[in-house]
Design an enzyme around this catalytic site. Structure first.
Site, mmCIF file in Angstrom:
data_model
loop_
_atom_site.group_PDB
_atom_site.id
_atom_site.type_symbol
_atom_site.label_atom_id
_atom_site.label_comp_id
_atom_site.label_asym_id
_atom_site.label_seq_id
_atom_site.Cartn_x
_atom_site.Cartn_y
_atom_site.Cartn_z
ATOM 1 N N PRO A 231 0.827 -1.208 0.061
ATOM 2 C CA PRO A 231 0.179 0.140 -0.060
ATOM 3 C C PRO A 231 0.883 1.175 -0.154
ATOM 4 O O PRO A 231 1.695 1.511 0.795
ATOM 5 C CB PRO A 231 -0.681 0.104 1.255
ATOM 6 C CG PRO A 231 -0.442 -1.521 1.680
ATOM 7 C CD PRO A 231 0.802 -1.851 1.038
ATOM 8 N N LYS B 47 -2.415 -5.492 6.028
ATOM 9 C CA LYS B 47 -1.080 -5.607 5.598
ATOM 10 C C LYS B 47 -0.040 -5.621 6.349
ATOM 11 O O LYS B 47 -0.251 -4.955 7.491
ATOM 12 C CB LYS B 47 -1.105 -4.850 4.475
ATOM 13 C CG LYS B 47 -1.874 -4.876 3.264
ATOM 14 C CD LYS B 47 -1.799 -5.858 2.352
ATOM 15 C CE LYS B 47 -2.654 -5.952 1.227
ATOM 16 N NZ LYS B 47 -2.277 -7.178 0.141
ATOM 17 N N ILE C 59 -2.583 -2.680 -4.380
ATOM 18 C CA ILE C 59 -2.813 -3.792 -5.391
ATOM 19 C C ILE C 59 -3.349 -4.858 -4.571
ATOM 20 O O ILE C 59 -2.602 -5.404 -3.450
ATOM 21 C CB ILE C 59 -1.719 -4.456 -6.223
ATOM 22 C CG1 ILE C 59 -1.176 -3.059 -7.225
ATOM 23 C CG2 ILE C 59 -2.044 -5.743 -6.936
ATOM 24 C CD1 ILE C 59 0.229 -3.591 -7.884
#
Length: 97
Positions: free
Chosen positions: A2, A33, A65
């Protein structure tokens, strides 16, 4: 990974110390994440207009993504980011995007 960009017309002196580290940790939690994979850029003191006003404001750009999910998941992500910005920058709901 990110990539997070926080743009604001608040001067650097009005940003809380350690904001970038707390934003990194919050992003990792919100997006599920690892923190060591999150990249954060904070740009204070910009010339900005939001809703026709130059009152203090902030804009958060999130690029990642494999994180963009369902509309419901994205609403949850947005809510987490807005909560963080409200707490950290003391901006009203109409002064952050």
């Amino acid at each position: 990974m990110p990539f997070i960009e926080l743009d604001t017309n608040l001067p650097a002196s009005r940003l809380p110390a350690g904001l970038e580290k707390r934003l990194c940790a919050a992003v990792a939690t919100i997006l599920s994440k690892p923190e060591d994979r999150v990249s954060v850029t904070v740009r204070p003191g910009l010339t900005m207009v939001l809703g026709g006003s130059t009152e203090p404001c902030a804009q958060l750009l999130v690029s990642s993504i494999g994180v963009v999910g369902t509309a419901e998941e994205n609403r949850g992500h947005s809510a987490g980011f807005f909560e963080f910005l409200t707490k950290e920058l003391a901006l009203g709901p109409d002064r952050r995007t």
